[in-house]
Write an enzyme that holds these catalytic residues in place. Structure first.
Site, short mmCIF file in Angstrom:
data_model
loop_
_atom_site.label_atom_id
_atom_site.label_comp_id
_atom_site.label_asym_id
_atom_site.label_seq_id
_atom_site.Cartn_x
_atom_site.Cartn_y
_atom_site.Cartn_z
N LYS A 1 -1.52 -2.35 5.24
CA LYS A 1 -0.80 -2.75 6.46
C LYS A 1 0.25 -1.72 6.88
O LYS A 1 0.67 -1.69 8.03
CB LYS A 1 -0.19 -4.14 6.28
C1 LIG Z 1 -4.16 -7.98 5.08
C2 LIG Z 1 -5.00 -7.52 3.94
C3 LIG Z 1 -6.41 -7.61 3.96
C4 LIG Z 1 -7.17 -8.23 5.11
O1 LIG Z 1 -7.12 -7.49 6.30
P1 LIG Z 1 -7.45 -8.17 7.71
O2 LIG Z 1 -7.11 -7.17 8.73
O3 LIG Z 1 -6.58 -9.40 7.78
O4 LIG Z 1 -8.89 -8.53 7.69
C5 LIG Z 1 -7.11 -7.13 2.87
N1 LIG Z 1 -6.48 -6.62 1.80
C6 LIG Z 1 -5.14 -6.53 1.72
C7 LIG Z 1 -4.51 -5.99 0.51
C8 LIG Z 1 -4.35 -6.96 2.80
O5 LIG Z 1 -3.02 -6.88 2.71
#
Ligand SMILES: *Cc1c(COP(=O)(O)O)cnc(C)c1O
Length: 519
Positions: free
Chosen positions: A120
């Site tokens: 993120k």
């Molecule tokens: C948020 C997240 C995901 C999922 O991503 P999306 O965009 O919500 O599909 C997968 N792995 C981790 C570690 C995350 O923080």
């Protein structure tokens, strides 16, 4: 000819196009839809050669320029925002692509080299600098006490990853105050320490006695409180914000070119022979891959990899998007070893649905109406069904795989012992690698390459990693997994606020008090 698309409309009504700035600062459209570009831009004809050796930052500049007009952000400012956003990453490649196993062409796109060690960061570092840029410009020439100064108060709930990435993206930003609610005692100690050790005056964490759902409800109530909202300009940085999707498109291009440089025949040889397998929750990460593909990056297939919260997997099997796996089970979120993917519905899937709807309708308006109908059905009945044609379109773009917790830990172990000795996956990445191994198993094309997206550093999810690797010869979590920075976290100075019950008035009064102290 290159087509740029620099205006945005809602997935539920396409009559009103707005600017990039407006789309970013608003988040959710007034009709409840999500903003999408009025058209998907196309790439320069010679991009496969022209972009082949660009750095991550240079690629980001080329791609973002197709979606943001120069009138809104001049080239030099955009370059500055990009430089600043990725200067906080520990890897000079920003998002390196590494090979896990050459024999089966299995690769990992490592997205966890940002400040909070999770994917993120790639988007939220950028979002923070965008907010800063737009608000600073809106406030140009206004005195610090001028009541017309624009500020935003970001309020969010987290069970871990999103909160810390948002905090690191927005710390020390002018005109932005951040309040992150988390359930007391229910986020991992490392994630809590990451959040509470950020001491910048504009960052506030509130530990709420209650569950994650309580925190999420509180945030929704704060957003729904019109008077409060008007006064404090409550903003969101969750993955419905278009800027998050946009920032993520870059790494698909970057990994494509990184791999192309490694293989014989380069980009031409890799074209249409590359698959991305994406650990999916809210569908933001993989949606960026869809945009890359539609722009013209020659991706063969995108695979949705889910844990047992498998609404997308079930949809791609059946054409029914349902909160409940069965009538008996009802709508439940399962707590898994990959908690960042524990969702009931995927908020960004609505964006993809618009494109699927558009293939069976004659106009943008009709596509919006169809999406609106689906979302109304979902709200009223907990599910909706799409036509054969829409399902066929979706299946052309996406395949899906699902991993149980047992399969997740077994895959961490298998990679560590066989596939790429000593490499340690985090459980989310493991869901994707499990999916990738299935994709490889099902294909006869030995010249295809498979890139699993790696979304978190294993140290963030110690329990799952330990569960998988405990007892393996030579394995030691402290030595093999834990970064030095994490070892220092417990001893760092912390600040944190408490709410002893999940109560709207209490949360609002905490926010108001803290805002007063900031000024
Ligand atoms: C948020 C997240 C995901 C999922 O991503 P999306 O965009 O919500 O599909 C997968 N792995 C981790 C570690 C995350 O923080």
């Amino acid at each position: 000819m290159v087509v740029a698309s620099q205006q945005y409309f809602s997935t539920r009504s396409s009559d009103k196009a707005i600017s990039f700035e407006e789309a970013i600062m608003t988040g959710l459209a007034p009709d409840g839809g999500l903003y999408i570009p009025t058209a998907i831009p196309t790439l320069p004809e010679d991009f496969l050669t022209k972009w082949a050796n660009l750095s991550f930052q240079e690629l980001a500049f080329e791609i973002l320029s197709l979606y943001i007009s120069r009138q809104e952000i001049p080239a030099d400012n955009l370059k500055e925002i990009i430089e600043k956003s990725y200067s906080t990453f520990r890897s000079k490649d920003i998002t390196p692509t590494t090979t896990l196993n050459k024999d089966i062409n299995l690769h990992l796109l490592e997205l966890f080299h940002g400040p909070t060690y999770a994917f993120k960061d790639v988007a939220l570092q950028f979002v923070g600098n965008l907010f800063d840029f737009f608000l600073t410009r809106r406030n140009e020439g206004k005195a610090p006490t001028d009541p017309s100064r624009e500020t935003i108060t970001v309020v969010g709930a987290t069970s871990g990853d999103t909160g810390s990435a948002a905090i690191y993206g927005l710390r020390n930003k002018k005109n932005v105050s951040v309040f992150i609610l988390f359930p007391t005692g229910r986020v991992s100690p490392i994630q809590e320490a990451q959040m509470t050790s950020v001491l910048d005056p504009n960052i506030h964490t509130i530990s709420v006695k209650g569950t994650f759902d309580d925190c999420q409800d509180l945030v929704k109530q704060v957003f729904g409180d019109k008077a409060f909202n008007d006064k404090y300009h409550v903003g969101a940085v969750n993955s419905i914000n278009w800027a998050r999707i946009l920032a993520q498109i870059t790494y698909y291009f970057h990994s494509f070119f990184t791999l192309a440089r490694k293989i014989e025949g380069g980009a031409q040889a890799l074209a249409d022979k590359i698959n991305y397998i994406v650990p999916t929750g809210n569908f933001g990460d993989i949606l960026a891959g869809f945009y890359a593909k539609q722009m013209g990056l020659p991706i063969n297939k995108l695979t949705v990899a889910t844990n047992s919260n498998d609404i997308l997997h079930r949809f791609l099997q059946s054409g029914v998007y349902s909160k409940s796996a069965s009538a008996e089970a009802g709508p439940v979120v399962h707590a898994t070893l990959s908690p960042a993917m524990d969702i009931l519905v995927s908020s960004n899937f609505e964006r993809y649905l618009w494109y699927a709807a558009r293939t069976t309708t004659d106009s943008n308006e009709e596509a919006g109406q169809l999406v609106n109908q689906w979302m109304t059905d979902l709200k009223a009945t907990g599910k909706f069904s799409v036509s054969e044609k829409v399902l066929a379109t979706a299946r052309l773009q996406f395949s899906s795989e699902r991993a149980s917790d047992e399969e997740t830990t077994a895959t961490i172990k298998k990679v560590y012992t066989e596939i790429s000795p000593k490499y340690i996956l985090d459980p989310h990445t493991s869901v994707a690698v499990f999916g990738a191994l299935n994709v490889i198993e099902k294909t006869d094309a030995a010249d295809h390459h498979h890139v699993a997206l790696s979304t978190a550093h294993p140290a963030k999810f110690a329990d799952a990693v330990d569960l998988a690797l405990e007892g393996q010869e030579g394995y030691n979590f402290e030595n093999d997994v834990l970064p030095q920075e994490f070892k220092e976290l417990p001893g760092r100075e912390k600040k944190n606020l408490f709410a002893d019950k999940p109560d709207l008035e209490l949360i609002k009064s905490i926010i108001v008090d803290e805002l007063k102290k900031e000024n």
